[in-house]
Design a protein around this motif. Structure first.
Motif, PDB file in Angstrom:
ATOM      1  N   TYR A   6       0.843  -1.203   0.000  1.00  0.00           N
ATOM      2  CA  TYR A   6       0.000   0.000   0.000  1.00  0.00           C
ATOM      3  C   TYR A   6       0.876   1.251   0.000  1.00  0.00           C
ATOM      4  O   TYR A   6       1.837   1.344   0.745  1.00  0.00           O
ATOM      5  CB  TYR A   6      -0.888   0.050   1.247  1.00  0.00           C
ATOM      6  N   ARG A   7       0.495   2.209  -0.825  1.00  0.00           N
ATOM      7  CA  ARG A   7       1.164   3.517  -0.797  1.00  0.00           C
ATOM      8  C   ARG A   7       0.440   4.465   0.150  1.00  0.00           C
ATOM      9  O   ARG A   7       1.057   5.253   0.862  1.00  0.00           O
ATOM     10  CB  ARG A   7       1.200   4.138  -2.197  1.00  0.00           C
ATOM     11  N   THR A   8      -0.889   4.399   0.112  1.00  0.00           N
ATOM     12  CA  THR A   8      -1.721   5.326   0.873  1.00  0.00           C
ATOM     13  C   THR A   8      -2.824   4.553   1.592  1.00  0.00           C
ATOM     14  O   THR A   8      -3.289   3.510   1.119  1.00  0.00           O
ATOM     15  CB  THR A   8      -2.380   6.360  -0.056  1.00  0.00           C
ATOM     16  N   ARG A  28       4.509   3.318  10.060  1.00  0.00           N
ATOM     17  CA  ARG A  28       5.873   2.868  10.368  1.00  0.00           C
ATOM     18  C   ARG A  28       6.411   1.910   9.322  1.00  0.00           C
ATOM     19  O   ARG A  28       7.614   1.629   9.295  1.00  0.00           O
ATOM     20  CB  ARG A  28       5.896   2.213  11.748  1.00  0.00           C
ATOM     21  N   ARG A  29       5.532   1.415   8.459  1.00  0.00           N
ATOM     22  CA  ARG A  29       5.950   0.493   7.398  1.00  0.00           C
ATOM     23  C   ARG A  29       5.907   1.150   6.026  1.00  0.00           C
ATOM     24  O   ARG A  29       5.833   0.468   5.001  1.00  0.00           O
ATOM     25  CB  ARG A  29       5.092  -0.773   7.452  1.00  0.00           C
ATOM     26  N   GLY A  30       5.962   2.480   6.012  1.00  0.00           N
ATOM     27  CA  GLY A  30       6.133   3.209   4.766  1.00  0.00           C
ATOM     28  C   GLY A  30       4.871   3.667   4.079  1.00  0.00           C
ATOM     29  O   GLY A  30       4.926   4.206   2.971  1.00  0.00           O
ATOM     30  N   LEU A  86      -5.913   1.720   0.535  1.00  0.00           N
ATOM     31  CA  LEU A  86      -6.499   0.993   1.658  1.00  0.00           C
ATOM     32  C   LEU A  86      -7.402   1.928   2.442  1.00  0.00           C
ATOM     33  O   LEU A  86      -7.001   3.038   2.789  1.00  0.00           O
ATOM     34  CB  LEU A  86      -5.377   0.463   2.573  1.00  0.00           C
ATOM     35  N   ILE A  87      -8.625   1.482   2.703  1.00  0.00           N
ATOM     36  CA  ILE A  87      -9.557   2.247   3.528  1.00  0.00           C
ATOM     37  C   ILE A  87     -10.038   1.353   4.662  1.00  0.00           C
ATOM     38  O   ILE A  87     -10.570   0.262   4.419  1.00  0.00           O
ATOM     39  CB  ILE A  87     -10.762   2.756   2.708  1.00  0.00           C
ATOM     40  N   VAL A 218      -3.031  -7.403   5.926  1.00  0.00           N
ATOM     41  CA  VAL A 218      -1.928  -7.609   4.979  1.00  0.00           C
ATOM     42  C   VAL A 218      -2.041  -8.971   4.295  1.00  0.00           C
ATOM     43  O   VAL A 218      -1.732  -9.113   3.105  1.00  0.00           O
ATOM     44  CB  VAL A 218      -0.575  -7.454   5.702  1.00  0.00           C
ATOM     45  N   ARG A 219      -2.492  -9.984   5.041  1.00  0.00           N
ATOM     46  CA  ARG A 219      -2.690 -11.309   4.431  1.00  0.00           C
ATOM     47  C   ARG A 219      -3.816 -11.304   3.415  1.00  0.00           C
ATOM     48  O   ARG A 219      -3.903 -12.190   2.564  1.00  0.00           O
ATOM     49  CB  ARG A 219      -3.020 -12.353   5.514  1.00  0.00           C
TER      50      ARG A 219
END
Length: 253
Positions: A6-8, A28-30, A86-87, A218-219
């Motif tokens: 995900y970027r945003t 924290r993961r970018g 991601l929402i 994430v999975r």
């Protein structure tokens, strides 16, 4: 820590509890996180904490109970950032609604936040996600969605709505590139559960619950209920005939 795909991301209810934890976990993961909530000062503190960890959180003052404003604001953010990946519809409200002493103002607030607000959050840019053939929407329901629990008519019903809403979306969106996840937390330490005057079995610390939820997202899990002990109990309770369920609930009172 490894970066995510995900970027945003947009997280509602991010001023405290699970929403705050999820926003930090992602940042924290970018991921560039838009943290939305009503309390601006809490969001600013969250953004400062993220900045200290060289992460990026953008405060978004927003009350999801105002559905029209929520739709417009999320669409603005989507256009400005080149598309939200991601929402997470996490904002929620819970307060006792016993059938014997029911108060409409409380019922209405639960519906405005947990039903209308969540649906607006998830629907806002769903057509754009489908058009882009990418995206992930997450609804934070509750194990309370499994049955109508005592003194929680509005809350249980609101989370049951979200559960069914997400299930229909999941079926419709299969093959579009848009993922759908529905989360079912049990009892987690938070401002809301601090009001409870009863024993909360298998109560989780916020950090532990955030980690479990984030990993499920994430999975790409379609559904995730936790903690497993409480999820198993509620799964069994869901299968009980009404007569047995009603008797069991009378005893729990």
């Amino acid at each position: 820590m490894a970066e995510l795909s995900y970027r945003t991301a947009l997280v509602t209810g991010a001023s405290s509890g699970l929403g705050r934890g999820l926003a930090l976990w992602l940042a924290r993961r970018g991921v560039k996180v838009y943290a939305a909530a009503r309390r601006r000062e809490n969001l600013e503190a969250l953004a400062n904490e993220a900045r200290a960890a060289h992460a990026h959180i953008e405060p978004v003052e927003l009350d999801v109970a105002d559905a029209d404003t929520t739709l417009a604001r999320i669409r603005e953010l989507d256009a400005a950032c080149g598309g939200l990946d991601l929402i997470i519809a996490n904002a929620g409200f819970g307060q006792e609604t016993s059938g014997k002493r029911i108060k409409w103002d409380i019922v209405q607030k639960v519906i405005d936040v947990n039903v209308t607000g969540a649906a607006a959050t998830l629907s806002a840019v769903l057509p754009q996600m489908v058009e882009r053939k990418r995206g992930h929407i997450v609804g934070v329901a509750s194990l309370a969605a499994f049955r109508g629990l005592p003194r929680n008519a509005a809350y249980s019903a609101s989370k049951a709505f979200l559960s069914t809403f997400m299930e229909s979306l999941r079926v419709d969106l299969r093959g579009t590139g848009v993922q759908v996840t529905c989360l079912y937390p049990g009892f987690v330490k938070s401002e809301m559960t601090a009001q409870n005057k009863f024993q909360m079995p298998f109560l989780l610390e916020t950090e532990e619950a955030v980690e479990l939820m984030a990993r499920a997202i994430v999975r790409g899990d379609s559904q995730y209920a936790f903690p497993w002990q409480m999820a198993r109990v509620m799964g069994l309770v869901k299968q009980l005939p009404n007569a047995l369920f009603d008797a069991a609930m009378r005893k729990t009172r």
